[in-house]
Design a protein around this motif. Structure first.
Motif, PDB file in Angstrom:
ATOM      1  N   TYR A  38     -48.439 -35.765  -4.943  1.00  0.00           N
ATOM      2  CA  TYR A  38     -48.685 -35.844  -6.383  1.00  0.00           C
ATOM      3  C   TYR A  38     -49.863 -36.778  -6.698  1.00  0.00           C
ATOM      4  O   TYR A  38     -50.712 -36.461  -7.529  1.00  0.00           O
ATOM      5  CB  TYR A  38     -47.381 -36.239  -7.081  1.00  0.00           C
ATOM      6  CG  TYR A  38     -47.434 -37.345  -8.080  1.00  0.00           C
ATOM      7  CD1 TYR A  38     -47.758 -37.099  -9.419  1.00  0.00           C
ATOM      8  CD2 TYR A  38     -47.123 -38.651  -7.714  1.00  0.00           C
ATOM      9  CE1 TYR A  38     -47.771 -38.136 -10.339  1.00  0.00           C
ATOM     10  CE2 TYR A  38     -47.137 -39.679  -8.625  1.00  0.00           C
ATOM     11  CZ  TYR A  38     -47.465 -39.418  -9.935  1.00  0.00           C
ATOM     12  OH  TYR A  38     -47.491 -40.437 -10.835  1.00  0.00           O
ATOM     13  N   TYR A  64     -55.136 -46.931 -12.974  1.00  0.00           N
ATOM     14  CA  TYR A  64     -53.680 -47.087 -12.812  1.00  0.00           C
ATOM     15  C   TYR A  64     -53.073 -45.900 -12.076  1.00  0.00           C
ATOM     16  O   TYR A  64     -53.626 -44.811 -12.039  1.00  0.00           O
ATOM     17  CB  TYR A  64     -53.000 -47.206 -14.188  1.00  0.00           C
ATOM     18  CG  TYR A  64     -53.539 -46.292 -15.264  1.00  0.00           C
ATOM     19  CD1 TYR A  64     -53.415 -44.894 -15.183  1.00  0.00           C
ATOM     20  CD2 TYR A  64     -54.200 -46.803 -16.374  1.00  0.00           C
ATOM     21  CE1 TYR A  64     -53.907 -44.065 -16.184  1.00  0.00           C
ATOM     22  CE2 TYR A  64     -54.712 -45.977 -17.371  1.00  0.00           C
ATOM     23  CZ  TYR A  64     -54.541 -44.610 -17.273  1.00  0.00           C
ATOM     24  OH  TYR A  64     -55.046 -43.778 -18.246  1.00  0.00           O
ATOM     25  N   LEU A  69     -48.769 -44.518 -10.924  1.00  0.00           N
ATOM     26  CA  LEU A  69     -47.319 -44.750 -10.854  1.00  0.00           C
ATOM     27  C   LEU A  69     -46.707 -43.874  -9.780  1.00  0.00           C
ATOM     28  O   LEU A  69     -47.140 -42.721  -9.608  1.00  0.00           O
ATOM     29  CB  LEU A  69     -46.663 -44.290 -12.159  1.00  0.00           C
ATOM     30  CG  LEU A  69     -46.402 -45.217 -13.314  1.00  0.00           C
ATOM     31  CD1 LEU A  69     -45.677 -44.446 -14.406  1.00  0.00           C
ATOM     32  CD2 LEU A  69     -45.594 -46.440 -12.908  1.00  0.00           C
ATOM     33  N   GLN A  93     -42.505 -41.807 -13.703  1.00  0.00           N
ATOM     34  CA  GLN A  93     -43.240 -41.329 -14.874  1.00  0.00           C
ATOM     35  C   GLN A  93     -42.247 -41.072 -16.017  1.00  0.00           C
ATOM     36  O   GLN A  93     -41.060 -40.853 -15.782  1.00  0.00           O
ATOM     37  CB  GLN A  93     -43.924 -40.003 -14.553  1.00  0.00           C
ATOM     38  CG  GLN A  93     -45.049 -40.102 -13.538  1.00  0.00           C
ATOM     39  CD  GLN A  93     -45.653 -38.740 -13.274  1.00  0.00           C
ATOM     40  OE1 GLN A  93     -46.755 -38.471 -13.687  1.00  0.00           O
ATOM     41  NE2 GLN A  93     -44.904 -37.892 -12.604  1.00  0.00           N
ATOM     42  N   GLY A  94     -42.790 -41.063 -17.214  1.00  0.00           N
ATOM     43  CA  GLY A  94     -42.001 -40.608 -18.361  1.00  0.00           C
ATOM     44  C   GLY A  94     -41.202 -41.669 -19.079  1.00  0.00           C
ATOM     45  O   GLY A  94     -40.435 -41.379 -19.980  1.00  0.00           O
ATOM     46  N   GLY A 138     -42.822 -44.580 -20.271  1.00  0.00           N
ATOM     47  CA  GLY A 138     -43.741 -45.416 -21.042  1.00  0.00           C
ATOM     48  C   GLY A 138     -44.189 -46.668 -20.297  1.00  0.00           C
ATOM     49  O   GLY A 138     -44.837 -47.553 -20.867  1.00  0.00           O
ATOM     50  N   ILE A 139     -43.881 -46.744 -18.992  1.00  0.00           N
ATOM     51  CA  ILE A 139     -44.232 -47.948 -18.217  1.00  0.00           C
ATOM     52  C   ILE A 139     -45.746 -48.165 -18.232  1.00  0.00           C
ATOM     53  O   ILE A 139     -46.244 -49.276 -18.470  1.00  0.00           O
ATOM     54  CB  ILE A 139     -43.729 -47.818 -16.758  1.00  0.00           C
ATOM     55  CG1 ILE A 139     -42.208 -47.739 -16.721  1.00  0.00           C
ATOM     56  CG2 ILE A 139     -44.242 -48.972 -15.897  1.00  0.00           C
ATOM     57  CD1 ILE A 139     -41.650 -47.371 -15.341  1.00  0.00           C
ATOM     58  N   MET A 140     -46.513 -47.087 -17.973  1.00  0.00           N
ATOM     59  CA  MET A 140     -47.961 -47.275 -17.834  1.00  0.00           C
ATOM     60  C   MET A 140     -48.637 -47.516 -19.176  1.00  0.00           C
ATOM     61  O   MET A 140     -49.611 -48.270 -19.252  1.00  0.00           O
ATOM     62  CB  MET A 140     -48.585 -46.086 -17.109  1.00  0.00           C
ATOM     63  CG  MET A 140     -49.945 -46.406 -16.582  1.00  0.00           C
ATOM     64  SD  MET A 140     -49.961 -47.869 -15.498  1.00  0.00           S
ATOM     65  CE  MET A 140     -49.454 -47.168 -13.946  1.00  0.00           C
ATOM     66  N   THR A 141     -48.120 -46.884 -20.224  1.00  0.00           N
ATOM     67  CA  THR A 141     -48.707 -47.144 -21.547  1.00  0.00           C
ATOM     68  C   THR A 141     -48.543 -48.622 -21.896  1.00  0.00           C
ATOM     69  O   THR A 141     -49.484 -49.275 -22.362  1.00  0.00           O
ATOM     70  CB  THR A 141     -48.035 -46.251 -22.603  1.00  0.00           C
ATOM     71  OG1 THR A 141     -48.233 -44.885 -22.221  1.00  0.00           O
ATOM     72  CG2 THR A 141     -48.608 -46.487 -23.984  1.00  0.00           C
ATOM     73  N   ASN A 196     -56.501 -34.101 -16.260  1.00  0.00           N
ATOM     74  CA  ASN A 196     -55.414 -35.043 -15.993  1.00  0.00           C
ATOM     75  C   ASN A 196     -54.786 -35.464 -17.328  1.00  0.00           C
ATOM     76  O   ASN A 196     -54.999 -36.567 -17.843  1.00  0.00           O
ATOM     77  CB  ASN A 196     -55.944 -36.251 -15.213  1.00  0.00           C
ATOM     78  CG  ASN A 196     -54.830 -37.133 -14.670  1.00  0.00           C
ATOM     79  OD1 ASN A 196     -53.670 -36.957 -15.040  1.00  0.00           O
ATOM     80  ND2 ASN A 196     -55.184 -38.079 -13.824  1.00  0.00           N
TER      81      ASN A 196
HETATM   82  C1  LIG Z   1     -51.281 -41.239 -15.114  1.00  0.00           C
HETATM   83  C2  LIG Z   1     -49.841 -41.702 -14.992  1.00  0.00           C
HETATM   84  C3  LIG Z   1     -49.789 -43.182 -14.700  1.00  0.00           C
HETATM   85  C4  LIG Z   1     -49.109 -41.408 -16.310  1.00  0.00           C
HETATM   86  O1  LIG Z   1     -47.728 -41.697 -16.157  1.00  0.00           O
HETATM   87  P1  LIG Z   1     -46.745 -41.472 -17.394  1.00  0.00           P
HETATM   88  O2  LIG Z   1     -45.379 -41.796 -16.929  1.00  0.00           O
HETATM   89  O3  LIG Z   1     -47.008 -40.151 -18.027  1.00  0.00           O
HETATM   90  O4  LIG Z   1     -47.205 -42.585 -18.432  1.00  0.00           O
HETATM   91  P2  LIG Z   1     -46.249 -43.643 -19.143  1.00  0.00           P
HETATM   92  O5  LIG Z   1     -45.556 -44.465 -18.110  1.00  0.00           O
HETATM   93  O6  LIG Z   1     -47.056 -44.347 -20.137  1.00  0.00           O
HETATM   94  O7  LIG Z   1     -45.149 -42.729 -19.826  1.00  0.00           O
HETATM   95  C5  LIG Z   1     -45.493 -41.859 -20.892  1.00  0.00           C
HETATM   96  C6  LIG Z   1     -44.356 -40.884 -21.057  1.00  0.00           C
HETATM   97  O8  LIG Z   1     -43.145 -41.606 -21.322  1.00  0.00           O
HETATM   98  C7  LIG Z   1     -42.719 -41.324 -22.666  1.00  0.00           C
HETATM   99  N1  LIG Z   1     -42.291 -42.627 -23.200  1.00  0.00           N
HETATM  100  C8  LIG Z   1     -41.018 -43.064 -23.184  1.00  0.00           C
HETATM  101  N2  LIG Z   1     -40.950 -44.306 -23.686  1.00  0.00           N
HETATM  102  C9  LIG Z   1     -42.204 -44.654 -24.036  1.00  0.00           C
HETATM  103  C10 LIG Z   1     -42.772 -45.826 -24.587  1.00  0.00           C
HETATM  104  N3  LIG Z   1     -42.026 -46.897 -24.910  1.00  0.00           N
HETATM  105  N4  LIG Z   1     -44.113 -45.874 -24.790  1.00  0.00           N
HETATM  106  C11 LIG Z   1     -44.883 -44.833 -24.467  1.00  0.00           C
HETATM  107  N5  LIG Z   1     -44.398 -43.680 -23.922  1.00  0.00           N
HETATM  108  C12 LIG Z   1     -43.050 -43.599 -23.721  1.00  0.00           C
HETATM  109  C13 LIG Z   1     -43.909 -40.689 -23.362  1.00  0.00           C
HETATM  110  O9  LIG Z   1     -43.513 -39.836 -24.386  1.00  0.00           O
HETATM  111  C14 LIG Z   1     -44.539 -39.934 -22.215  1.00  0.00           C
HETATM  112  O10 LIG Z   1     -43.783 -38.790 -21.913  1.00  0.00           O
HETATM  113  P3  LIG Z   1     -44.469 -37.312 -21.922  1.00  0.00           P
HETATM  114  O11 LIG Z   1     -45.501 -37.296 -20.811  1.00  0.00           O
HETATM  115  O12 LIG Z   1     -43.313 -36.431 -21.665  1.00  0.00           O
HETATM  116  O13 LIG Z   1     -45.079 -37.189 -23.286  1.00  0.00           O
HETATM  117  C15 LIG Z   1     -49.127 -40.937 -13.856  1.00  0.00           C
HETATM  118  O14 LIG Z   1     -49.022 -39.578 -14.198  1.00  0.00           O
HETATM  119  C16 LIG Z   1     -49.855 -41.045 -12.522  1.00  0.00           C
HETATM  120  O15 LIG Z   1     -49.765 -42.068 -11.863  1.00  0.00           O
HETATM  121  N6  LIG Z   1     -50.563 -39.975 -12.116  1.00  0.00           N
HETATM  122  C17 LIG Z   1     -51.243 -39.903 -10.805  1.00  0.00           C
HETATM  123  C18 LIG Z   1     -52.352 -40.923 -10.674  1.00  0.00           C
HETATM  124  C19 LIG Z   1     -53.362 -40.826 -11.798  1.00  0.00           C
HETATM  125  O16 LIG Z   1     -53.631 -39.755 -12.299  1.00  0.00           O
HETATM  126  N7  LIG Z   1     -53.926 -41.990 -12.176  1.00  0.00           N
HETATM  127  C20 LIG Z   1     -54.921 -42.058 -13.225  1.00  0.00           C
HETATM  128  C21 LIG Z   1     -56.252 -41.679 -12.710  1.00  0.00           C
HETATM  129  S1  LIG Z   1     -57.445 -41.703 -14.049  1.00  0.00           S
END
Ligand SMILES: CC(C)(COP(=O)(O)OP(=O)(O)OC[C@H]1O[C@@H](n2cnc3c(N)ncnc32)[C@H](O)[C@@H]1OP(=O)(O)O)[C@@H](O)C(=O)NCCC(=O)NCCS
Length: 180
Positions: free
Chosen positions: A33, A97, A99, A104-105, A107-110, A137
């Motif tokens: 992934y 960043y 994860l 995922q999902g 909100g950890i990364m946000t 992406n």
């Molecule tokens: C990019 C990446 C970090 C995103 O991870 P993510 O889990 O989608 O991001 P977050 O942790 O911020 O979570 C956001 C999700 O949690 C949900 N969420 C739950 N509680 C939340 C909160 N308090 N705040 C924000 N979002 C929240 C959001 O709705 C979103 O869900 P959705 O995708 O179903 O809409 C991850 O997909 C990853 O590591 N990908 C591979 C590596 C990569 O692409 N890195 C970036 C290169 S530019």
């Protein structure tokens, strides 16, 4: 030594050499992934490779050029976030960043990204913070969009991913626009 509590469950801390085993385990466990969007995954073959990465991040921090932090969720290392470098002359930086797939999902990364932008602007007194993500992406692009960054344009063939280039969308926020 940088560490930062984001919420009851989430904290950031500089990576240390004794994190290498856990860092390699989460990289290896999410290999397929992660490699879709990250260029260094195939080159990370053993705990020693994760150690070398951590050593590089320690040098980065020691030379005042930003840092890479591990992200801990419920006391488990689940990913990384950091500044690629500090451009002190222009008071700007960019954030990267990733994860582990299973985390995922939530909100950890946000939340982690919000913390790094806050630190860049309030502690390092930077003026501009950039995030760029491959056009396709969507999960990565959603983070700066959720945090109110502005989309500034397309960087054509900005990154080589194993066997092809990808275009990136550039997002940025400014000190004058960033609201906590
Ligand atoms: C990019 C990446 C970090 C995103 O991870 P993510 O889990 O989608 O991001 P977050 O942790 O911020 O979570 C956001 C999700 O949690 C949900 N969420 C739950 N509680 C939340 C909160 N308090 N705040 C924000 N979002 C929240 C959001 O709705 C979103 O869900 P959705 O995708 O179903 O809409 C991850 O997909 C990853 O590591 N990908 C591979 C590596 C990569 O692409 N890195 C970036 C290169 S530019």
């Amino acid at each position: 030594m940088f560490s930062h509590q984001i919420s009851g469950d989430i904290y950031l801390k500089l990576l240390e050499l004794n994190d290498a085993t856990d860092l390699f385990a989460i990289t290896d466990g999410s290999r397929n992934y992660l490699r879709e969007w990250l260029p260094w995954v195939d080159g990370t073959k053993s705990v020693d490779d994760s150690k070398s990465f951590i050593e590089m991040t320690m040098n980065q921090y020691a030379s005042n050029n930003g840092f890479q932090a591990g992200i801990w969720f419920c006391n488990q290392l689940v990913g990384c976030i950091g500044y690629h470098a500090m451009d002190w002359a222009n008071r700007k930086t960019s954030i990267g960043y990733w994860l582990a797939e299973d985390f995922q999902g939530h909100g950890i990364m946000t939340q982690a990204t919000q913390a790094l932008v806050d630190i860049a602007i309030t502690e390092y007194k930077l003026n501009r913070v950039e995030i760029s993500a491959a056009v396709e992406n969507q999960k990565s692009r959603a983070i700066p969009e959720r945090l109110g960054f502005e989309e500034e344009g397309c960087l054509h063939q900005n990154e080589w991913l194993y066997d092809h280039f990808v275009d990136h969308i550039l997002y940025a926020t400014l000190q004058s626009k960033w609201k906590r």
